[in-house]
Design an enzyme around this catalytic site. Structure first.
Site, mmCIF file in Angstrom:
data_model
loop_
_atom_site.group_PDB
_atom_site.id
_atom_site.type_symbol
_atom_site.label_atom_id
_atom_site.label_comp_id
_atom_site.label_asym_id
_atom_site.label_seq_id
_atom_site.Cartn_x
_atom_site.Cartn_y
_atom_site.Cartn_z
ATOM 1 N N TYR B 120 0.905 -0.991 0.005
ATOM 2 C CA TYR B 120 -0.058 0.013 -0.067
ATOM 3 C C TYR B 120 0.998 1.321 -0.073
ATOM 4 C CZ TYR B 120 -2.576 3.763 2.328
ATOM 5 O OH TYR B 120 -3.288 4.976 2.426
ATOM 6 N N GLU B 209 -3.762 7.407 -2.715
ATOM 7 C CA GLU B 209 -3.593 6.032 -2.296
ATOM 8 C C GLU B 209 -3.518 5.137 -3.595
ATOM 9 O OE1 GLU B 209 -5.630 5.064 1.573
ATOM 10 O OE2 GLU B 209 -6.905 5.021 -0.124
#
Lengths: 288, 401
Positions: B120, B209
């Site tokens: 991530y 993100e």
């Protein structure tokens, strides 16, 4: 003395000729606020609302001795107006403007680190010392002079608290509205510091906001503070609005803490009296 | 403002970030054609496009979609068609959408990229520090794992405070590389992170993100996902981004209020609340709940000063059929009470007033506002505080039914 502003504070208004300033400034003057100048780039009027108008903050400061600025400049131009006030080394700058881009505020915060200016706001009702003066857009008919200092992230909830505590005989030394934007110029810590050393303040009321971790920062500061005055923290249940918050996930990932329940626990651990509604706040105040 | 994954990926691509080949499809047949165009041989990934996270572990409301989520690896063209058919025009419910879920009006069909390691990567604004923070975390197969990780094992996330840095420095780069223990080269990592930062700053994003990036055997980094949240206050600088806004997932009343700069939110059943601040909204709802009064919806007029916008927004609450009584609770500072009074009268004249209405004014122009309402002859109650208002409204609703 009160904190940040009193009837002697010499105040200039950036954007004084705008619609909102034109409405709110005469009210503030009638209240007793010492407005000494206006600043409008490319000014047309020499005077406005009875005070001289200048093109720059620097000039207004030099000619009138102004030490504080109240900013009503539209969001698009707010960054340069705020930076101008910081560079002129004013002691207090209150920004009423809402909707300033986050990246602009990040740059402004960066400038503040090397400056002694206290920036209140943006998107704030301002600072009021009842029966003396206010820098901002406060309703002029609800505050009473007294010994409670209030620092808050919510303007409307502050008015509600003021009305309720005044009903049972209290009044306020000064009220500091931190503002309701993503990035705040001043957080709770500065206000707690000022109130804690203010001879006219006995008790501090802290009113929290949704998201953000400004309350947590306040808890860390208060825990270590010596000779501290009591703080009653009002943290309303935020569940109805939390899901709306775009930045929620990033705040959780960033800090791991976020909800009203988390804040209540941490503030309480730091020694504050924590309540989640105004009735309980009143009873705690009466119990002190 | 949010945009869809496929839109964010187009932006990524234009900044030189490597993304899988993909095409958008509004029908199962289009999905089939898209699959053929993006890759000669499978597998493909069919991804529901809604502006909310945790799509992978979400569920569709219509049972025809089975129990699988909104991101599906499809090994054959038949499967691509079938998966697109199941997802399209179906509501996808995830832990970020609320119980109703969001309507999937389009799917994104991508080539499947085989990678060895997944992470991530996020850029977010830390409000208190007024800094941009780079976040790196290991990824498991579920795409909501990051929030869980953050709350349960915050130490497993690498957080680097970038301040106002527009590029990553060497020391920070080494930290990320060490954290990843992967095949990726310093050079590839540096280029990738700097491109992310460039997108972030170019468009005034408040969050960017990639969940996840994939690193293949050759050490190349792929953005397998993309999420960008833009700062609404800075959209005036980026008209090309503003155009990407897809409002089809937003409730109509919410949308109208948002156009006026106000906040409207539907909740359960009960009263409609009109206030002028977040704090007051929470506190009023909380007091109502303690008295056993539910809230159907609330409208936050914030610091509104435009009479027509205020009037149009009051109408949103008055015309909501689920509202059985209205409490207008205004503590005017910036906002002037008399504008609200004018708005109430305009709406009442237009629509009539057929449910109980209680009004509380305090603050700026309170007396003027109270006078306006008293002279109007409208059947409403004026109270002096929140508690009194709620008590009165509760009684009035009971009599009304």
């Amino acid at each position: 003395m009160a904190v940040l502003v009193d009837k002697k504070t010499k105040i200039l208004v950036q954007g004084i000729t705008g619609t909102q300033a034109s409405f709110h400034i005469p009210r503030a003057m009638a209240y007793g606020t010492n407005i000494v100048a206006g600043v409008v780039p490319h000014k047309v009027d020499k005077t406005y609302l009875g005070v001289p108008v200048f093109e720059t903050v620097e000039e207004a400061k030099n000619k009138t001795g102004a030490e504080a600025s109240l900013i009503f400049v539209p969001a698009k131009y707010a960054k340069s107006a705020i930076l101008e006030a910081i560079h002129a080394q004013l002691r207090v700058v209150v920004v009423i403007t809402s909707g300033i881009p986050v990246s602009d505020m990040m740059e402004i915060k960066h400038e503040l680190q090397n400056s002694s200016t206290i920036l209140i706001g943006p998107n704030t009702p301002g600072v009021i010392t009842p029966m003396e003066a206010y820098m901002g857009i406060f309703p002029d008919n609800i505050h009473k002079s007294g010994r409670i200092g209030i620092v808050s992230r919510s303007s409307t909830l502050t008015y509600e608290v003021v009305l309720e505590i005044n009903k049972v005989g209290f009044g306020e030394s000064t009220i500091v509205g931190l503002g309701d934007d993503v990035i705040l110029g001043t957080s709770f810590v500065e206000a707690i510091k000022q109130f804690n050393s203010d001879s006219k303040t006995d008790t501090i009321i802290l009113i929290g906001g949704i998201g953000g971790n400004y309350e947590i920062e306040a808890a860390e500061y208060y825990r270590l503070l010596k000779n501290k005055k009591p703080i009653i923290a009002l943290i309303p249940d935020d569940t109805p609005l939390l899901s709306d918050n775009d930045g929620l996930a990033s705040e959780i990932i960033c800090r791991g803490i976020i909800t009203a329940a988390d804040k209540k626990r941490i503030l309480s651990d730091a020694g504050m009296i924590v309540v989640d509604n105004i009735n309980d706040l009143k009873s705690e105040l009466l119990n002190l | 403002m949010n945009i869809h994954e496929y839109q964010a990926k187009r932006i990524f691509k234009s900044f030189g970030i490597t993304v899988p080949n993909g095409l958008i499809a509004y029908t199962p047949s289009e999905a089939l054609e898209a699959a053929k165009a993006v890759s000669g041989a499978g597998p493909w990934v069919v991804k529901a496009q809604i502006q909310a996270g945790s799509r992978d572990v979400g569920k569709f409301s219509d049972k025809r979609a089975g129990r699988k989520g909104g991101i599906r690896i499809s090994k054959t063209l038949d499967k691509v068609y079938e998966n697109a058919d199941e997802m399209l025009e179906n509501q996808l419910i995830t832990n970020q959408t609320g119980a109703k879920g969001r309507l999937v009006s389009r799917v994104y069909v991508e080539e499947f990229i085989k990678t060895e390691h997944k992470f991530y990567l996020g850029l977010v604004v830390d409000r208190v520090a007024a800094s941009t923070i780079l976040l790196v975390a290991p990824v498991t197969e579920k795409d909501d794992a990051i929030v869980k990780l953050a709350t349960e094992y915050p130490d497993k996330i690498l957080k680097i405070d970038l301040g106002l840095q527009k590029e990553i420095n060497k020391e920070q780069l080494l930290l990320v590389k060490d954290f990843m223990h992967s095949l990726v080269t310093i050079r590839e990592l540096k280029a990738f992170l700097n491109k992310m930062l460039k997108v972030f700053y170019t468009y005034d994003a408040t969050m960017l993100e990639i969940n996840p990036i994939g690193i293949n055997k050759a050490g190349k980094i792929w953005a397998l996902d993309a999420k960008i949240v833009f700062d609404n206050n800075a959209l005036y600088r980026h008209p090309e981004i503003k155009k990407l806004s897809d409002t089809s997932e937003i409730e109509e009343r919410e949308l109208i209020a948002a156009q006026y700069g106000f906040q409207y939110k539907e909740m359960d059943n009960g009263i409609g609340i009109i206030v002028n601040g977040d704090g007051l909204a929470l506190s009023t709802m909380q007091q109502a709940a303690q008295m056993g009064i539910g809230t159907a919806c609330f409208l936050n007029l914030k610091g509104g000063v435009d009479r027509d916008k205020i009037t149009a927004s009051i109408k949103l609450i008055m015309t909501n059929p689920r509202v059985d009584g209205i409490f207008i609770n205004i503590l005017g500072g910036f906002l002037r009470c008399n504008l609200i009074a004018d708005g109430i009268i305009a709406v009442a004249n237009d629509l009539g007033l057929n449910i109980p209405l209680v009004v509380r004014f305090e603050g700026t122009n309170k007396d003027e506002a109270t006078d306006i309402l008293k002279k109007s002859g409208l059947f409403l109650s004026i109270v002096s505080d929140t508690h009194e208002g709620l008590v009165l409204l509760k009684d009035a609703i009971a009599e009304d039914l």
